[in-house]
Design a protein around this motif. Sequence first.
Motif, PDB file in Angstrom:
ATOM      1  N   LYS A  48    -107.838  27.737 -36.920  1.00  0.00           N
ATOM      2  CA  LYS A  48    -107.859  26.570 -36.030  1.00  0.00           C
ATOM      3  C   LYS A  48    -109.205  25.852 -36.117  1.00  0.00           C
ATOM      4  CE  LYS A  48    -104.219  27.772 -32.801  1.00  0.00           C
ATOM      5  NZ  LYS A  48    -103.822  28.034 -31.400  1.00  0.00           N
ATOM      6  N   ARG A  49    -110.249  26.616 -36.381  1.00  0.00           N
ATOM      7  CA  ARG A  49    -111.585  26.031 -36.550  1.00  0.00           C
ATOM      8  C   ARG A  49    -111.706  25.439 -37.956  1.00  0.00           C
ATOM      9  NH1 ARG A  49    -116.196  28.705 -38.345  1.00  0.00           N
ATOM     10  NH2 ARG A  49    -115.389  30.784 -37.951  1.00  0.00           N
ATOM     11  N   HIS A  50    -112.279  24.245 -38.038  1.00  0.00           N
ATOM     12  CA  HIS A  50    -112.379  23.580 -39.343  1.00  0.00           C
ATOM     13  C   HIS A  50    -113.401  24.264 -40.252  1.00  0.00           C
ATOM     14  CE1 HIS A  50    -111.982  20.150 -42.108  1.00  0.00           C
ATOM     15  NE2 HIS A  50    -113.232  20.434 -42.401  1.00  0.00           N
ATOM     16  N   ILE A  51    -112.918  24.684 -41.427  1.00  0.00           N
ATOM     17  CA  ILE A  51    -113.777  25.139 -42.526  1.00  0.00           C
ATOM     18  C   ILE A  51    -113.260  24.389 -43.745  1.00  0.00           C
ATOM     19  CG2 ILE A  51    -114.555  27.088 -43.926  1.00  0.00           C
ATOM     20  CD1 ILE A  51    -113.819  28.971 -41.588  1.00  0.00           C
ATOM     21  N   SER A  52    -114.111  23.673 -44.457  1.00  0.00           N
ATOM     22  CA  SER A  52    -113.632  22.765 -45.507  1.00  0.00           C
ATOM     23  C   SER A  52    -113.104  23.497 -46.727  1.00  0.00           C
ATOM     24  CB  SER A  52    -114.742  21.805 -45.929  1.00  0.00           C
ATOM     25  OG  SER A  52    -115.058  20.931 -44.874  1.00  0.00           O
ATOM     26  N   THR A  53    -113.904  24.397 -47.285  1.00  0.00           N
ATOM     27  CA  THR A  53    -113.513  25.066 -48.524  1.00  0.00           C
ATOM     28  C   THR A  53    -113.990  26.518 -48.496  1.00  0.00           C
ATOM     29  OG1 THR A  53    -115.478  24.829 -49.940  1.00  0.00           O
ATOM     30  CG2 THR A  53    -114.065  22.878 -49.717  1.00  0.00           C
ATOM     31  N   ILE A  54    -113.519  27.286 -49.464  1.00  0.00           N
ATOM     32  CA  ILE A  54    -113.982  28.669 -49.612  1.00  0.00           C
ATOM     33  C   ILE A  54    -115.503  28.693 -49.745  1.00  0.00           C
ATOM     34  CG2 ILE A  54    -113.956  30.677 -51.163  1.00  0.00           C
ATOM     35  CD1 ILE A  54    -111.037  29.964 -51.856  1.00  0.00           C
ATOM     36  N   ASN A  55    -116.064  27.664 -50.368  1.00  0.00           N
ATOM     37  CA  ASN A  55    -117.517  27.612 -50.575  1.00  0.00           C
ATOM     38  C   ASN A  55    -118.296  27.585 -49.262  1.00  0.00           C
ATOM     39  OD1 ASN A  55    -117.224  27.571 -53.346  1.00  0.00           O
ATOM     40  ND2 ASN A  55    -117.216  25.344 -53.476  1.00  0.00           N
ATOM     41  N   ASP A  56    -117.604  27.233 -48.179  1.00  0.00           N
ATOM     42  CA  ASP A  56    -118.272  27.159 -46.872  1.00  0.00           C
ATOM     43  C   ASP A  56    -118.183  28.463 -46.078  1.00  0.00           C
ATOM     44  OD1 ASP A  56    -119.030  24.329 -47.000  1.00  0.00           O
ATOM     45  OD2 ASP A  56    -116.868  24.017 -47.051  1.00  0.00           O
ATOM     46  N   PHE A  57    -117.495  29.460 -46.629  1.00  0.00           N
ATOM     47  CA  PHE A  57    -117.388  30.743 -45.913  1.00  0.00           C
ATOM     48  C   PHE A  57    -118.771  31.324 -45.643  1.00  0.00           C
ATOM     49  CE2 PHE A  57    -112.974  32.113 -47.733  1.00  0.00           C
ATOM     50  CZ  PHE A  57    -112.357  31.217 -46.887  1.00  0.00           C
ATOM     51  N   GLN A  58    -118.916  31.853 -44.436  1.00  0.00           N
ATOM     52  CA  GLN A  58    -120.140  32.536 -44.028  1.00  0.00           C
ATOM     53  C   GLN A  58    -119.799  33.993 -43.704  1.00  0.00           C
ATOM     54  OE1 GLN A  58    -123.084  30.936 -44.180  1.00  0.00           O
ATOM     55  NE2 GLN A  58    -121.935  29.146 -44.902  1.00  0.00           N
ATOM     56  N   PRO A  59    -120.777  34.877 -43.737  1.00  0.00           N
ATOM     57  CA  PRO A  59    -120.478  36.275 -43.399  1.00  0.00           C
ATOM     58  C   PRO A  59    -119.754  36.434 -42.056  1.00  0.00           C
ATOM     59  CG  PRO A  59    -122.657  36.126 -44.360  1.00  0.00           C
ATOM     60  CD  PRO A  59    -122.170  34.709 -44.196  1.00  0.00           C
ATOM     61  N   ASP A  60    -120.096  35.613 -41.086  1.00  0.00           N
ATOM     62  CA  ASP A  60    -119.449  35.710 -39.774  1.00  0.00           C
ATOM     63  C   ASP A  60    -117.976  35.313 -39.804  1.00  0.00           C
ATOM     64  OD1 ASP A  60    -121.722  36.644 -38.586  1.00  0.00           O
ATOM     65  OD2 ASP A  60    -122.222  34.764 -37.548  1.00  0.00           O
ATOM     66  N   ASP A  61    -117.539  34.685 -40.902  1.00  0.00           N
ATOM     67  CA  ASP A  61    -116.140  34.264 -41.014  1.00  0.00           C
ATOM     68  C   ASP A  61    -115.236  35.383 -41.538  1.00  0.00           C
ATOM     69  OD1 ASP A  61    -116.789  31.639 -40.225  1.00  0.00           O
ATOM     70  OD2 ASP A  61    -117.287  31.081 -42.293  1.00  0.00           O
ATOM     71  N   ALA A  62    -115.827  36.523 -41.899  1.00  0.00           N
ATOM     72  CA  ALA A  62    -115.054  37.564 -42.591  1.00  0.00           C
ATOM     73  C   ALA A  62    -113.845  38.023 -41.766  1.00  0.00           C
ATOM     74  CB  ALA A  62    -115.955  38.747 -42.931  1.00  0.00           C
ATOM     75  N   GLU A  63    -114.034  38.216 -40.466  1.00  0.00           N
ATOM     76  CA  GLU A  63    -112.921  38.691 -39.637  1.00  0.00           C
ATOM     77  C   GLU A  63    -111.820  37.628 -39.557  1.00  0.00           C
ATOM     78  OE1 GLU A  63    -114.198  40.444 -35.988  1.00  0.00           O
ATOM     79  OE2 GLU A  63    -112.167  40.492 -35.165  1.00  0.00           O
ATOM     80  N   LEU A  64    -112.230  36.380 -39.418  1.00  0.00           N
ATOM     81  CA  LEU A  64    -111.263  35.280 -39.349  1.00  0.00           C
ATOM     82  C   LEU A  64    -110.455  35.196 -40.644  1.00  0.00           C
ATOM     83  CD1 LEU A  64    -110.103  32.749 -37.977  1.00  0.00           C
ATOM     84  CD2 LEU A  64    -112.068  31.461 -38.878  1.00  0.00           C
ATOM     85  N   ILE A  65    -111.117  35.336 -41.768  1.00  0.00           N
ATOM     86  CA  ILE A  65    -110.420  35.273 -43.062  1.00  0.00           C
ATOM     87  C   ILE A  65    -109.419  36.422 -43.162  1.00  0.00           C
ATOM     88  CG2 ILE A  65    -110.731  35.391 -45.574  1.00  0.00           C
ATOM     89  CD1 ILE A  65    -113.668  34.246 -44.876  1.00  0.00           C
ATOM     90  N   GLY A  66    -109.818  37.583 -42.688  1.00  0.00           N
ATOM     91  CA  GLY A  66    -108.878  38.710 -42.664  1.00  0.00           C
ATOM     92  C   GLY A  66    -107.673  38.419 -41.794  1.00  0.00           C
ATOM     93  N   LYS A  67    -107.879  37.699 -40.698  1.00  0.00           N
ATOM     94  CA  LYS A  67    -106.770  37.380 -39.795  1.00  0.00           C
ATOM     95  C   LYS A  67    -105.765  36.435 -40.446  1.00  0.00           C
ATOM     96  CE  LYS A  67    -109.172  38.369 -35.480  1.00  0.00           C
ATOM     97  NZ  LYS A  67    -109.841  37.836 -34.285  1.00  0.00           N
ATOM     98  N   LEU A  68    -106.241  35.603 -41.374  1.00  0.00           N
ATOM     99  CA  LEU A  68    -105.295  34.734 -42.093  1.00  0.00           C
ATOM    100  C   LEU A  68    -104.308  35.593 -42.874  1.00  0.00           C
ATOM    101  CD1 LEU A  68    -107.686  31.968 -43.561  1.00  0.00           C
ATOM    102  CD2 LEU A  68    -106.486  31.963 -41.351  1.00  0.00           C
ATOM    103  N   TYR A  69    -104.828  36.639 -43.529  1.00  0.00           N
ATOM    104  CA  TYR A  69    -103.958  37.522 -44.317  1.00  0.00           C
ATOM    105  C   TYR A  69    -103.061  38.375 -43.423  1.00  0.00           C
ATOM    106  CZ  TYR A  69    -105.921  36.290 -48.822  1.00  0.00           C
ATOM    107  OH  TYR A  69    -106.258  35.609 -49.957  1.00  0.00           O
ATOM    108  N   LEU A  70    -103.565  38.799 -42.281  1.00  0.00           N
ATOM    109  CA  LEU A  70    -102.722  39.579 -41.365  1.00  0.00           C
ATOM    110  C   LEU A  70    -101.569  38.720 -40.849  1.00  0.00           C
ATOM    111  CD1 LEU A  70    -105.455  41.552 -39.397  1.00  0.00           C
ATOM    112  CD2 LEU A  70    -103.741  42.511 -40.945  1.00  0.00           C
ATOM    113  N   ALA A  71    -101.860  37.456 -40.523  1.00  0.00           N
ATOM    114  CA  ALA A  71    -100.790  36.549 -40.099  1.00  0.00           C
ATOM    115  C   ALA A  71     -99.802  36.353 -41.244  1.00  0.00           C
ATOM    116  CB  ALA A  71    -101.381  35.211 -39.649  1.00  0.00           C
ATOM    117  N   ALA A  72    -100.330  36.155 -42.457  1.00  0.00           N
ATOM    118  CA  ALA A  72     -99.465  35.937 -43.627  1.00  0.00           C
ATOM    119  C   ALA A  72     -98.497  37.101 -43.809  1.00  0.00           C
ATOM    120  CB  ALA A  72    -100.318  35.746 -44.881  1.00  0.00           C
ATOM    121  N   LYS A  73     -98.985  38.313 -43.721  1.00  0.00           N
ATOM    122  CA  LYS A  73     -98.086  39.457 -43.976  1.00  0.00           C
ATOM    123  C   LYS A  73     -97.084  39.647 -42.844  1.00  0.00           C
ATOM    124  CE  LYS A  73     -99.610  43.361 -41.572  1.00  0.00           C
ATOM    125  NZ  LYS A  73     -99.164  44.689 -41.231  1.00  0.00           N
TER     126      LYS A  73
END
Length: 114
Positions: A44-69
């Motif tokens: 829901k929070r805007h992140i433009s591209t993978i290049n903008d990922f920060q270490p603090d985004d790691a949990e959020l990125i994992g949640k995308l995959y958990l939702a996907a599965k």
Amino acid sequence: MTDCIFCKIVSGDIPGDIIYQDDEVLAFRDLNPQAPVHFLVVPKRHISTINDFQPDDAELIGKLYLAAKNIAKQEGMDESGYRCVMNCNDEGGQTVHHIHLHVLGKRQMNWPPG
Ligand code: AMP
């Protein structure tokens, strides 16, 4: 981001065929599906591209995959299989600059991708 189409779907300013949401994640069906099942999972929070990922985004990125599965299971394609793709910038094929995980299934995928 006021000019971001996926932020507008998140805010409800434009409609989306929403199939899942929680506090941080939204999933909706792709407008131009490339497979019998094709949905997008976005933060829901805007992140433009993978290049903008920060270490603090790691949990959020994992949640995308958990939702996907979880959604893939609801769609009945967890056993048959599906593909998750996140494109980055022009040569990666990214057209909407708000990160999104494509989840495609219910047909045989090919490799290498185009
Ligand atoms: P990408 O090319 O990886 O940036 O993927 C963008 C995806 O967003 C494409 O598959 C489009 O079909 C999809 N898309 C664009 N606008 C919308 C929309 N309003 N609702 C749902 N999907 C959309």
